[in-house]
Design an enzyme around this catalytic site. Structure first.
Site, PDB file in Angstrom:
ATOM      1  N   ASP A   1       0.809  -1.231   0.000  1.00 24.96           N
ATOM      2  CA  ASP A   1       0.000   0.000   0.000  1.00 24.96           C
ATOM      3  C   ASP A   1       0.837   1.273   0.000  1.00 24.96           C
ATOM      4  O   ASP A   1       0.440   2.303   0.552  1.00 24.96           O
ATOM      5  CB  ASP A   1      -0.963   0.008   1.220  1.00 24.96           C
ATOM      6  CG  ASP A   1      -1.879  -1.187   1.206  1.00 24.96           C
ATOM      7  OD1 ASP A   1      -2.224  -1.666   0.108  1.00 24.96           O
ATOM      8  OD2 ASP A   1      -2.249  -1.664   2.295  1.00 24.96           O
TER       9      ASP A   1
ATOM     10  N   GLY B   1       1.493   2.960  -2.623  1.00 24.25           N
ATOM     11  CA  GLY B   1       1.065   3.829  -3.723  1.00 24.25           C
ATOM     12  C   GLY B   1       1.621   3.328  -5.053  1.00 24.25           C
ATOM     13  O   GLY B   1       1.812   4.097  -5.990  1.00 24.25           O
ATOM     14  N   LYS B   2       1.839   2.009  -5.128  1.00 26.35           N
ATOM     15  CA  LYS B   2       2.400   1.411  -6.358  1.00 26.35           C
ATOM     16  C   LYS B   2       1.466   1.639  -7.550  1.00 26.35           C
ATOM     17  O   LYS B   2       1.919   1.875  -8.663  1.00 26.35           O
ATOM     18  CB  LYS B   2       2.623  -0.103  -6.167  1.00 26.35           C
ATOM     19  CG  LYS B   2       3.618  -0.432  -5.061  1.00 26.35           C
ATOM     20  CD  LYS B   2       3.724  -1.928  -4.834  1.00 26.35           C
ATOM     21  CE  LYS B   2       2.474  -2.540  -4.248  1.00 26.35           C
ATOM     22  NZ  LYS B   2       2.129  -2.101  -2.883  1.00 26.35           N
TER      23      LYS B   2
ATOM     24  N   ASN C   1      -4.997 -10.405  -3.495  1.00 28.85           N
ATOM     25  CA  ASN C   1      -4.709  -9.814  -2.184  1.00 28.85           C
ATOM     26  C   ASN C   1      -4.267  -8.361  -2.376  1.00 28.85           C
ATOM     27  O   ASN C   1      -4.384  -7.550  -1.476  1.00 28.85           O
ATOM     28  CB  ASN C   1      -3.633 -10.624  -1.415  1.00 28.85           C
ATOM     29  CG  ASN C   1      -2.402 -10.963  -2.246  1.00 28.85           C
ATOM     30  OD1 ASN C   1      -2.391 -10.782  -3.463  1.00 28.85           O
ATOM     31  ND2 ASN C   1      -1.371 -11.472  -1.601  1.00 28.85           N
TER      32      ASN C   1
ATOM     33  N   GLY D   1      -4.399  -4.532  -3.790  1.00 22.15           N
ATOM     34  CA  GLY D   1      -5.417  -3.539  -4.121  1.00 22.15           C
ATOM     35  C   GLY D   1      -4.684  -2.278  -4.510  1.00 22.15           C
ATOM     36  O   GLY D   1      -4.062  -1.638  -3.670  1.00 22.15           O
ATOM     37  N   HIS D   2      -4.682  -1.959  -5.804  1.00 21.83           N
ATOM     38  CA  HIS D   2      -3.916  -0.814  -6.302  1.00 21.83           C
ATOM     39  C   HIS D   2      -4.881   0.268  -6.790  1.00 21.83           C
ATOM     40  O   HIS D   2      -5.718   0.010  -7.634  1.00 21.83           O
ATOM     41  CB  HIS D   2      -2.974  -1.252  -7.423  1.00 21.83           C
ATOM     42  CG  HIS D   2      -1.918  -2.223  -6.961  1.00 21.83           C
ATOM     43  ND1 HIS D   2      -0.952  -2.733  -7.783  1.00 21.83           N
ATOM     44  CD2 HIS D   2      -1.670  -2.754  -5.740  1.00 21.83           C
ATOM     45  CE1 HIS D   2      -0.160  -3.551  -7.090  1.00 21.83           C
ATOM     46  NE2 HIS D   2      -0.595  -3.580  -5.852  1.00 21.83           N
TER      47      HIS D   2
ATOM     48  N   GLN E   1       2.127  -6.075  -3.145  1.00 22.63           N
ATOM     49  CA  GLN E   1       2.631  -6.150  -1.764  1.00 22.63           C
ATOM     50  C   GLN E   1       3.929  -5.332  -1.627  1.00 22.63           C
ATOM     51  O   GLN E   1       4.085  -4.352  -2.331  1.00 22.63           O
ATOM     52  CB  GLN E   1       2.852  -7.608  -1.320  1.00 22.63           C
ATOM     53  CG  GLN E   1       1.559  -8.404  -1.111  1.00 22.63           C
ATOM     54  CD  GLN E   1       0.962  -8.935  -2.394  1.00 22.63           C
ATOM     55  OE1 GLN E   1       1.627  -9.593  -3.172  1.00 22.63           O
ATOM     56  NE2 GLN E   1      -0.301  -8.656  -2.628  1.00 22.63           N
TER      57      GLN E   1
ATOM     58  N   LYS F   1       2.648  10.119  -0.747  1.00 21.06           N
ATOM     59  CA  LYS F   1       1.833  10.595   0.388  1.00 21.06           C
ATOM     60  C   LYS F   1       2.572  11.582   1.287  1.00 21.06           C
ATOM     61  O   LYS F   1       2.312  11.647   2.486  1.00 21.06           O
ATOM     62  CB  LYS F   1       1.281   9.394   1.176  1.00 21.06           C
ATOM     63  CG  LYS F   1       0.470   8.451   0.277  1.00 21.06           C
ATOM     64  CD  LYS F   1      -0.307   7.392   1.020  1.00 21.06           C
ATOM     65  CE  LYS F   1      -1.707   7.832   1.335  1.00 21.06           C
ATOM     66  NZ  LYS F   1      -2.638   6.703   1.622  1.00 21.06           N
TER      67      LYS F   1
ATOM     68  N   SER G   1       5.216  12.275  -4.737  1.00 21.95           N
ATOM     69  CA  SER G   1       3.773  12.313  -4.921  1.00 21.95           C
ATOM     70  C   SER G   1       3.146  13.165  -3.826  1.00 21.95           C
ATOM     71  O   SER G   1       3.374  12.948  -2.641  1.00 21.95           O
ATOM     72  CB  SER G   1       3.239  10.880  -4.887  1.00 21.95           C
ATOM     73  OG  SER G   1       1.837  10.884  -4.951  1.00 21.95           O
TER      74      SER G   1
END
Ligand code: GDP
Ligand code: IMO
Ligand code: MG
Length: 419
Positions: free
Chosen positions: A13, A15-16, A38, A40-41, A218, A325, A406
């Site tokens: 998670d 930010g890929k 598994n 979630g992008h 992941q 982030k 980012s």
């Protein structure tokens, strides 16, 4: 012309999805090489949010997308994603490796049963059947996409496997309606057949002429070999996973970009030395909307851990870092960064092999003054001086240039190639 990889340097998670989408504009095709749904992008383009679990995030840029042999595929999830992308008017040019393993209904059931049996030692998996599917792959009792799309081969393979799996199902009290399962999966096979092919031959035929982007799922600290075992996933998100998971040789990868969130999050159980349960951790979790893209679980949140990041950089030969982030830290009066672990009266900057040790280390912090706002900034020169100081420190400590910053979830909230 060659391969570029995007790899998460923490516990996922990072930010890929956003960075892959941003970079995908410059490449011809985007490849997933490990993991399954598994992952979630999230990608946000023109105010619209897309979440991908299996489909490489490059699909929104209209690029050819590829699912390599190292991925485990839940066919119903993939069919749903293809349909949903097409419904948004985006063309799906997809190729799935015939060697990729298929997540069967019993894998999901075994995932849940395994977690239940572990009780308070559970991993906190996503429950998508990932571990049990990879277990079957290694145990040589898996079913692959090439078999799924050939009804006779599929039936024959299911019959072979059921004999071996039966005692396992019995032990966990799992009942399988074999006929119903075969019927359901044969229909998925028909829908996916047009996409299934020999990915290794295809990638090797284009890699010298075209730009290929490898999208990790992941993160390095969840790697089955290098992560915080046993609190890990069941694949190799690290660079090595690219070669085994696609059939592209190591020398064809020219650049590896590590994605590093400006702080740390983790979903599920396992050690996380910099977890912060004060109002600072709460602030970052809230501002960063730290809820899982796949399961909706709240992510544990804390400060950036440079001991862990340096380990991840080393293992992957990271050439450049994409910091994500950074805007989530806006408004904090102070920002802490972990640069050492104290354990047994000694300070080390080495990441320990055991989760039991990692649980006990005390993080040593450097403290920085915060800044007002970087949110939405698109030029490096416009960043506040304290934000530049924070970035310089990270880059120098890790000895890797930061090439992407980012400052928001949308594609345009991105600074490229700062001086
Ligand atoms: P992935 O699994 O590494 O692709 O990351 P996820 O998509 O699961 O989680 C990252 C979340 O942060 C998503 O909701 C993104 O939209 C969001 N995001 C990505 N980059 C930034 C950023 O620079 N700032 C903010 N505020 N959000 C971001
Ligand atoms: P992306 O690609 C964050 C975590 C789970 C659990 C452990 C094992 O979006 O970064 P699994 O279902 O893989 O057997 O669960 O790994 N996990 C992730 N955490 N991001 C992910 O993917 C993850 N995929 C798995 O929460 O702790
Ligand atoms: Mg995610």
């Amino acid at each position: 012309m060659a391969g570029v990889a995007i790899i998460g340097l923490q516990w996922g998670d990072e930010g890929k999805g956003k960075i892959t989408d941003y970079y995908a504009g410059k490449v011809d095709c985007v490849v997933r090489y490990q993991g399954g749904n598994n992952a979630g992008h999230t990608v946000i383009v023109k105010g619209k949010e897309y979440k991908f679990h299996l489909m490489p995030s490059g699909v929104i840029q209209g690029k050819k997308v590829i699912i390599g042999n190292g991925v485990v595929v839940d066919p119903s999830v993939l069919i749903e994603e293809i349909e949903s992308v097409e419904k948004n008017g985006i063309n799906v040019d997809l190729m799935i490796s015939e060697r990729a393993h298929v997540i069967m209904p019993y894998h999901r059931l075994l995932d849940g049963a395994g977690e239940k049996a572990l009780g308070n030692k559970k991993i906190g998996t996503t429950g998508r059947g990932i571990g049990p599917c990879y277990t079957d792959k290694i145990a040589r009792t898996g079913i692959r996409m090439g078999e799924l799309v050939n009804e006779n081969m599929f039936k024959e393979r299911v019959a072979e496997i059921m004999k071996v799996k039966k005692p396992v199902f019995d032990a966990y009290g799992i009942e399988i309606d074999e006929d119903k399962m075969i019927e359901e999966y044969a229909s998925y096979g028909k829908k996916l057949a047009p996409y299934v092919g020999n990915v290794s031959y295809y990638l090797n035929s284009i890699i010298d002429e075209k730009n290929v982007l490898f999208e990790g799922a992941q993160g390095v600290l969840l790697d089955i070999d290098h992560g915080t075992y046993p609190y890990v996933t069941s694949s190799n998100p690290s660079a090595g996973g690219i070669f085994s998971g696609t059939g592209v040789p190591p020398k064809k990868i020219e650049k590896i970009i590590g994605v590093l969130k400006a702080y740390t999050t983790r979903v599920g159980m396992g050690p996380m030395p910099t977890e912060d349960n004060t109002e600072y951790g709460e602030y970052m979790a809230k501002k960063g909307h730290e809820y899982g893209t796949t399961t909706g679980r709240k992510r544990r949140t804390g400060w950036l851990d440079l001991v862990a990041a340096k380990y991840a950089v080393m293992l992957n030969g990271i050439d450049e870092i994409a910091i994500t982030k950074l805007d989530v830290l806006d408004g904090l009066d102070k920002i802490k960064v972990c640069t050492g672990y104290e354990y047994d009266g000694r300070v080390t900057d080495e990441f320990p092999f055991s989760s039991k040790i990692l649980e006990k280390v005390k993080p040593i912090y450097e403290e920085f003054d915060g800044w007002d706002r970087v949110e939405g900034i698109k030029r490096y020169e416009e960043l506040p001086k304290n934000a530049k100081r924070y970035l310089d420190f990270i880059s120098e400590w890790l000895n890797v240039p930061i090439s992407i910053i980012s400052t928001g979830p949308a594609r345009e909230d991105t600074i490229h190639n700062p001086s």
